[in-house]
Motif scaffolding. Sequence first.
Motif, PDB file in Angstrom:
ATOM      1  N   LYS A  43      -4.627   9.679   3.725  1.00 21.87           N
ATOM      2  CA  LYS A  43      -6.050   9.352   3.889  1.00 21.87           C
ATOM      3  C   LYS A  43      -6.948  10.284   3.086  1.00 21.87           C
ATOM      4  O   LYS A  43      -8.074   9.913   2.724  1.00 21.87           O
ATOM      5  N   ASN A  44      -6.482  11.518   2.810  1.00 22.17           N
ATOM      6  CA  ASN A  44      -7.282  12.458   2.033  1.00 22.17           C
ATOM      7  C   ASN A  44      -6.811  12.557   0.586  1.00 22.17           C
ATOM      8  O   ASN A  44      -7.281  13.424  -0.164  1.00 22.17           O
ATOM      9  N   SER A  45      -5.897  11.678   0.202  1.00 23.48           N
ATOM     10  CA  SER A  45      -5.367  11.686  -1.164  1.00 23.48           C
ATOM     11  C   SER A  45      -6.109  10.685  -2.030  1.00 23.48           C
ATOM     12  O   SER A  45      -6.902   9.867  -1.542  1.00 23.48           O
ATOM     13  N   ARG A  46      -5.839  10.729  -3.310  1.00 20.81           N
ATOM     14  CA  ARG A  46      -6.464   9.792  -4.238  1.00 20.81           C
ATOM     15  C   ARG A  46      -5.900   8.386  -4.024  1.00 20.81           C
ATOM     16  O   ARG A  46      -4.736   8.228  -3.638  1.00 20.81           O
ATOM     17  N   PRO A  47      -6.709   7.363  -4.279  1.00 23.66           N
ATOM     18  CA  PRO A  47      -6.248   5.982  -4.079  1.00 23.66           C
ATOM     19  C   PRO A  47      -5.006   5.634  -4.888  1.00 23.66           C
ATOM     20  O   PRO A  47      -4.202   4.801  -4.460  1.00 23.66           O
ATOM     21  N   ALA A  48      -4.833   6.278  -6.043  1.00 23.89           N
ATOM     22  CA  ALA A  48      -3.690   5.966  -6.907  1.00 23.89           C
ATOM     23  C   ALA A  48      -2.369   6.240  -6.192  1.00 23.89           C
ATOM     24  O   ALA A  48      -1.407   5.463  -6.325  1.00 23.89           O
ATOM     25  N   LEU A  49      -2.304   7.323  -5.427  1.00 27.57           N
ATOM     26  CA  LEU A  49      -1.077   7.650  -4.702  1.00 27.57           C
ATOM     27  C   LEU A  49      -0.788   6.591  -3.646  1.00 27.57           C
ATOM     28  O   LEU A  49       0.346   6.114  -3.511  1.00 27.57           O
ATOM     29  N   ARG A  50      -1.819   6.213  -2.898  1.00 25.91           N
ATOM     30  CA  ARG A  50      -1.661   5.206  -1.859  1.00 25.91           C
ATOM     31  C   ARG A  50      -1.250   3.863  -2.471  1.00 25.91           C
ATOM     32  O   ARG A  50      -0.388   3.168  -1.952  1.00 25.91           O
ATOM     33  N   TYR A  51      -1.875   3.521  -3.567  1.00 26.14           N
ATOM     34  CA  TYR A  51      -1.555   2.252  -4.250  1.00 26.14           C
ATOM     35  C   TYR A  51      -0.099   2.237  -4.699  1.00 26.14           C
ATOM     36  O   TYR A  51       0.620   1.245  -4.482  1.00 26.14           O
ATOM     37  N   ASN A  52       0.340   3.309  -5.325  1.00 27.68           N
ATOM     38  CA  ASN A  52       1.722   3.361  -5.819  1.00 27.68           C
ATOM     39  C   ASN A  52       2.737   3.269  -4.684  1.00 27.68           C
ATOM     40  O   ASN A  52       3.754   2.573  -4.797  1.00 27.68           O
ATOM     41  N   LEU A 242       1.200 -10.012   4.215  1.00 25.55           N
ATOM     42  CA  LEU A 242      -0.201 -10.288   3.880  1.00 25.55           C
ATOM     43  C   LEU A 242      -1.061  -9.044   4.040  1.00 25.55           C
ATOM     44  O   LEU A 242      -1.971  -8.792   3.238  1.00 25.55           O
ATOM     45  N   TRP A 243      -0.782  -8.265   5.078  1.00 28.87           N
ATOM     46  CA  TRP A 243      -1.558  -7.051   5.333  1.00 28.87           C
ATOM     47  C   TRP A 243      -1.317  -6.005   4.239  1.00 28.87           C
ATOM     48  O   TRP A 243      -2.264  -5.426   3.695  1.00 28.87           O
ATOM     49  N   ILE A 244      -0.055  -5.778   3.902  1.00 29.28           N
ATOM     50  CA  ILE A 244       0.266  -4.799   2.858  1.00 29.28           C
ATOM     51  C   ILE A 244      -0.315  -5.235   1.517  1.00 29.28           C
ATOM     52  O   ILE A 244      -0.876  -4.430   0.766  1.00 29.28           O
ATOM     53  N   SER A 245      -0.209  -6.528   1.226  1.00 27.13           N
ATOM     54  CA  SER A 245      -0.746  -7.041  -0.037  1.00 27.13           C
ATOM     55  C   SER A 245      -2.263  -6.862  -0.107  1.00 27.13           C
ATOM     56  O   SER A 245      -2.813  -6.505  -1.160  1.00 27.13           O
ATOM     57  N   LYS A 246      -2.944  -7.092   1.015  1.00 26.01           N
ATOM     58  CA  LYS A 246      -4.402  -6.904   1.035  1.00 26.01           C
ATOM     59  C   LYS A 246      -4.764  -5.445   0.799  1.00 26.01           C
ATOM     60  O   LYS A 246      -5.716  -5.141   0.055  1.00 26.01           O
ATOM     61  N   MET A 247      -4.029  -4.528   1.416  1.00 26.67           N
ATOM     62  CA  MET A 247      -4.306  -3.111   1.210  1.00 26.67           C
ATOM     63  C   MET A 247      -4.078  -2.718  -0.247  1.00 26.67           C
ATOM     64  O   MET A 247      -4.826  -1.905  -0.805  1.00 26.67           O
ATOM     65  N   ILE A 248      -3.052  -3.289  -0.870  1.00 22.04           N
ATOM     66  CA  ILE A 248      -2.788  -3.007  -2.281  1.00 22.04           C
ATOM     67  C   ILE A 248      -3.959  -3.450  -3.147  1.00 22.04           C
ATOM     68  O   ILE A 248      -4.392  -2.737  -4.064  1.00 22.04           O
ATOM     69  N   LYS A 249      -4.506  -4.635  -2.850  1.00 15.53           N
ATOM     70  CA  LYS A 249      -5.647  -5.134  -3.627  1.00 15.53           C
ATOM     71  C   LYS A 249      -6.872  -4.242  -3.439  1.00 15.53           C
ATOM     72  O   LYS A 249      -7.603  -3.977  -4.400  1.00 15.53           O
ATOM     73  N   ASP A 250      -7.090  -3.769  -2.207  1.00 17.68           N
ATOM     74  CA  ASP A 250      -8.216  -2.873  -1.952  1.00 17.68           C
ATOM     75  C   ASP A 250      -8.046  -1.559  -2.703  1.00 17.68           C
ATOM     76  O   ASP A 250      -8.996  -1.063  -3.340  1.00 17.68           O
ATOM     77  N   GLU A 251      -6.856  -0.997  -2.631  1.00 17.59           N
ATOM     78  CA  GLU A 251      -6.602   0.281  -3.298  1.00 17.59           C
ATOM     79  C   GLU A 251      -6.641   0.129  -4.815  1.00 17.59           C
ATOM     80  O   GLU A 251      -7.022   1.057  -5.531  1.00 17.59           O
ATOM     81  N   ARG A 252      -6.256  -1.044  -5.314  1.00 18.26           N
ATOM     82  CA  ARG A 252      -6.323  -1.310  -6.750  1.00 18.26           C
ATOM     83  C   ARG A 252      -7.759  -1.174  -7.257  1.00 18.26           C
ATOM     84  O   ARG A 252      -8.027  -0.563  -8.291  1.00 18.26           O
ATOM     85  N   GLU A 253      -8.695  -1.745  -6.493  1.00 22.12           N
ATOM     86  CA  GLU A 253     -10.102  -1.649  -6.888  1.00 22.12           C
ATOM     87  C   GLU A 253     -10.595  -0.213  -6.803  1.00 22.12           C
ATOM     88  O   GLU A 253     -11.354   0.240  -7.666  1.00 22.12           O
ATOM     89  N   ASN A 254     -10.134   0.520  -5.786  1.00 20.52           N
ATOM     90  CA  ASN A 254     -10.521   1.924  -5.663  1.00 20.52           C
ATOM     91  C   ASN A 254      -9.998   2.742  -6.838  1.00 20.52           C
ATOM     92  O   ASN A 254     -10.687   3.637  -7.344  1.00 20.52           O
ATOM     93  N   CYS A 255      -8.780   2.435  -7.258  1.00 21.23           N
ATOM     94  CA  CYS A 255      -8.194   3.141  -8.404  1.00 21.23           C
ATOM     95  C   CYS A 255      -9.006   2.890  -9.670  1.00 21.23           C
ATOM     96  O   CYS A 255      -9.264   3.805 -10.458  1.00 21.23           O
ATOM     97  N   CYS A 256      -9.407   1.633  -9.866  1.00 24.72           N
ATOM     98  CA  CYS A 256     -10.194   1.286 -11.049  1.00 24.72           C
ATOM     99  C   CYS A 256     -11.578   1.911 -10.980  1.00 24.72           C
ATOM    100  O   CYS A 256     -12.141   2.307 -12.014  1.00 24.72           O
ATOM    101  N   ASP A 257     -12.135   2.009  -9.781  1.00 25.46           N
ATOM    102  CA  ASP A 257     -13.418   2.695  -9.622  1.00 25.46           C
ATOM    103  C   ASP A 257     -13.303   4.147 -10.072  1.00 25.46           C
ATOM    104  O   ASP A 257     -14.173   4.662 -10.788  1.00 25.46           O
ATOM    105  N   ASP A 258     -12.238   4.816  -9.646  1.00 26.72           N
ATOM    106  CA  ASP A 258     -12.032   6.220 -10.015  1.00 26.72           C
ATOM    107  C   ASP A 258     -11.894   6.382 -11.526  1.00 26.72           C
ATOM    108  O   ASP A 258     -12.467   7.297 -12.123  1.00 26.72           O
ATOM    109  N   LEU A 259     -11.111   5.474 -12.140  1.00 29.88           N
ATOM    110  CA  LEU A 259     -10.929   5.551 -13.589  1.00 29.88           C
ATOM    111  C   LEU A 259     -12.240   5.304 -14.327  1.00 29.88           C
ATOM    112  O   LEU A 259     -12.550   5.974 -15.318  1.00 29.88           O
ATOM    113  N   ALA A 260     -13.009   4.326 -13.839  1.00 25.16           N
ATOM    114  CA  ALA A 260     -14.278   4.003 -14.487  1.00 25.16           C
ATOM    115  C   ALA A 260     -15.252   5.169 -14.386  1.00 25.16           C
ATOM    116  O   ALA A 260     -15.942   5.511 -15.353  1.00 25.16           O
TER     117      ALA A 260
END
Length: 295
Positions: A43-52, A242-260
């Motif tokens: 929860k206190n880590s970067r979204p990229a770690l959670r996404y991976n 479905l739940w895991i896939s939804k979390m992946i999509k959410d974290e994907r956007e967070n990762c792209c936000d960080d990169l941007a």
Amino acid sequence: MEFQWLNFLPANWVNALYITLFHSLWIGLVMALIAGIIVIATKNSRPALRYNLLTALLGIFSLSMMFVLYQSLNKVNLLSTYLNPEVSNRNQFFKLNVVSDINNVLSTLGTYANQLLLIWFGVIVIKAIKLMMGIQGVHHLKKTKVFDAGAYWQNKVNELSHQLYIKQSVQILQSGIAKIPMVIGHFKPTILMPIGMLNHLSLTEVEAILSHELAHIKRRDYLVNILQNILEVLFFFNPAVLWISKMIKDERENCCDDLAISCTNDKNGYLKALVSCQEFNLNATGFAMSMANGK
């Protein structure tokens, strides 16, 4: 009444499919528990770690299902073989009961295997058609009512691509159909901007949007998203998937936000760009990587 609709499949395949779908429920439950631990632990880590970690977990689930299908075709009882070794202590008694109960449920529902598979097959046909229509819709967006964005913006995309170490050639076009910025394609990615948006927003906001879309390309999110949609079609009945896939999509956007944000070094400008995108108030297709989709 006997269902004969599956006669085109060998009997062992019908049985193996039923067993695989059944086992996907309890395997999915285990994966969901692990996913919950991952979310809490990171929860206190970067979204990229959670996404991976979540993506790897979904990949393990996919491999597990292929393994279960293979074992079922070879008539191996997974529960008895792998979860119920020789009884040697008191704990094995509990394990024996759990395995026995699951096998009883599997056997009881097995009398309705054809009917259950009929429902499963009917639903995935409908969902597969919707998936193909979505992909076709994306192709339509890329080919219909598109206009050159101009050399200035193409050079800006090239500059940002170099900054993000993207080796692929990325094209930018204006679309008379798209209502929100999005990236389409994996091998030949194209950024589509709603017509007029480039002139409506400030340079900083446009750079933030382009950086977000380029982040999707850098991370190869378009391909992963398609694979996720396929899994969601096949295991539409499995809430864990479905739940895991939804979390992946959410974290994907967070990762792209960080990169941007790291690319533009302007968090406030990025937030303004999100607000500006929402002002266009658009529903983007779920099969393209889009800016501010659901934010």
